[in-house]
Design a protein around this motif. Structure first.
Motif, short mmCIF file in Angstrom:
data_model
loop_
_atom_site.label_atom_id
_atom_site.label_comp_id
_atom_site.label_asym_id
_atom_site.label_seq_id
_atom_site.Cartn_x
_atom_site.Cartn_y
_atom_site.Cartn_z
N GLU A 1 0.81 -1.04 0.13
CA GLU A 1 -0.24 -0.15 -0.32
C GLU A 1 0.60 1.72 0.26
OE1 GLU A 1 -2.63 -0.37 3.11
OE2 GLU A 1 -3.82 -1.38 2.52
N GLU A 2 1.96 1.14 1.38
CA GLU A 2 2.59 2.71 1.18
C GLU A 2 4.03 2.77 -0.29
OE1 GLU A 2 3.98 3.12 4.96
OE2 GLU A 2 1.19 3.17 5.47
N HIS A 3 4.07 1.93 -0.69
CA HIS A 3 5.79 1.90 -1.03
C HIS A 3 5.45 1.23 -3.03
CE1 HIS A 3 7.43 3.26 1.61
NE2 HIS A 3 7.25 2.13 2.44
N ILE A 4 5.39 -0.57 -2.58
CA ILE A 4 5.27 -0.95 -3.89
C ILE A 4 3.90 0.02 -5.12
CG2 ILE A 4 4.86 -3.15 -5.43
CD1 ILE A 4 6.14 -4.58 -2.98
N GLN A 5 2.71 -0.38 -4.50
CA GLN A 5 1.82 0.35 -5.48
C GLN A 5 2.07 1.96 -6.26
OE1 GLN A 5 -2.02 -0.88 -3.59
NE2 GLN A 5 -2.07 -1.83 -5.87
N PRO A 6 2.08 2.67 -4.88
CA PRO A 6 2.85 4.12 -4.86
C PRO A 6 3.48 4.31 -6.18
CG PRO A 6 1.33 4.34 -3.22
CD PRO A 6 2.08 2.68 -3.70
N ASP A 7 4.39 3.61 -5.75
CA ASP A 7 6.19 3.17 -6.40
C ASP A 7 5.61 3.55 -8.16
OD1 ASP A 7 6.90 5.12 -4.58
OD2 ASP A 7 8.17 2.86 -4.62
N THR A 8 5.07 2.59 -8.40
CA THR A 8 4.77 1.29 -9.51
C THR A 8 3.58 2.62 -10.23
OG1 THR A 8 4.88 -0.79 -8.86
CG2 THR A 8 3.95 -0.43 -11.27
N ALA A 9 2.78 3.59 -9.75
CA ALA A 9 1.67 4.71 -10.36
C ALA A 9 3.04 5.24 -10.87
CB ALA A 9 0.99 4.95 -9.45
N ARG B 1 -2.55 -7.31 -9.69
CA ARG B 1 -2.30 -8.26 -9.06
C ARG B 1 -2.23 -8.21 -7.84
NH1 ARG B 1 1.74 -13.10 -9.98
NH2 ARG B 1 1.36 -13.40 -8.13
N LEU B 2 -1.41 -7.24 -7.19
CA LEU B 2 -1.06 -6.41 -6.30
C LEU B 2 -1.90 -5.68 -5.94
CD1 LEU B 2 1.47 -3.03 -6.93
CD2 LEU B 2 2.32 -5.78 -5.72
N VAL C 1 1.78 -2.90 -16.69
CA VAL C 1 1.44 -2.19 -15.59
C VAL C 1 0.52 -2.58 -14.71
CG1 VAL C 1 1.84 -0.05 -14.66
CG2 VAL C 1 3.63 -0.74 -15.88
N LYS C 2 -0.83 -2.57 -15.90
CA LYS C 2 -1.98 -3.05 -14.95
C LYS C 2 -2.20 -3.93 -14.60
CE LYS C 2 -7.08 -2.63 -15.79
NZ LYS C 2 -6.88 -3.54 -15.24
N ASN C 3 -1.66 -5.25 -15.66
CA ASN C 3 -2.25 -6.50 -15.33
C ASN C 3 -1.01 -6.36 -13.32
OD1 ASN C 3 -2.77 -7.47 -16.74
ND2 ASN C 3 -1.51 -8.54 -17.84
N ALA D 1 5.96 5.55 -11.36
CA ALA D 1 7.39 5.17 -12.76
C ALA D 1 6.38 4.86 -14.01
CB ALA D 1 7.55 3.96 -12.25
N GLY D 2 4.49 4.36 -14.14
CA GLY D 2 3.65 4.75 -15.13
C GLY D 2 3.35 5.88 -15.19
N ALA D 3 3.55 7.01 -14.60
CA ALA D 3 3.16 8.01 -15.36
C ALA D 3 4.34 8.71 -16.03
CB ALA D 3 2.33 9.02 -14.09
N TRP D 4 5.51 8.67 -15.17
CA TRP D 4 6.71 8.93 -15.25
C TRP D 4 7.09 8.13 -16.76
CZ3 TRP D 4 11.29 6.34 -16.05
CH2 TRP D 4 12.63 6.96 -16.73
N ALA D 5 6.99 7.40 -17.24
CA ALA D 5 7.28 6.55 -18.62
C ALA D 5 6.10 7.25 -19.97
CB ALA D 5 7.54 5.33 -18.51
N ASP D 6 4.74 7.16 -18.81
CA ASP D 6 3.52 8.01 -20.00
C ASP D 6 4.19 8.77 -20.60
OD1 ASP D 6 2.03 5.63 -20.38
OD2 ASP D 6 0.57 6.51 -18.05
#
Length: 99
Positions: A5-13, A61-62, A55-57, A15-20
């Motif tokens: 909740e506090e690290h993996i999901q927010p960091d993944t989101a 999964r998370l 990333v959505k998958n 990274a996804g925005a940055w890559a977009d």
């Protein structure tokens, strides 16, 4: 669960925005300006679409793992309470209980 909740999901989101943003800029840079664009533009767009799906998958999964961990916690807590309640029922009263 807390790490998800506090690290993996927010960091993944993030990274996804940055890559977009960066991929969108690259696609535009290689796009057609005079009718003929680079093949790289289309390939980047396709790869970005595939990556976005991955990333959505991962995010889905998370979420599923978080739910499973919550469920396991609830079951284990219920089991602990149940065992504790049974222990109270099994114990014979002691004459010292009144003191």
């Amino acid at each position: 669960m807390k790490a998800i909740e506090e690290h993996i999901q927010p960091d993944t989101a993030k990274a996804g925005a940055w890559a977009d943003e960066d991929t969108g800029s690259a696609v535009k840079a290689f796009a057609a300006k005079d009718g003929d664009g680079w093949v790289t533009s289309g390939a980047l767009k396709k790869a970005h679409g595939t990556w976005g799906g991955q990333v959505k998958n991962l995010m889905d999964r998370l979420d599923a793992e978080k739910s499973a961990l919550r469920g396991a916690g609830t079951v284990l807590q219920g089991t602990d309470h149940g065992v504790g309640a049974q222990a109270l029922k099994i114990r014979q009263p002691s004459p010292l209980d009144r003191y």
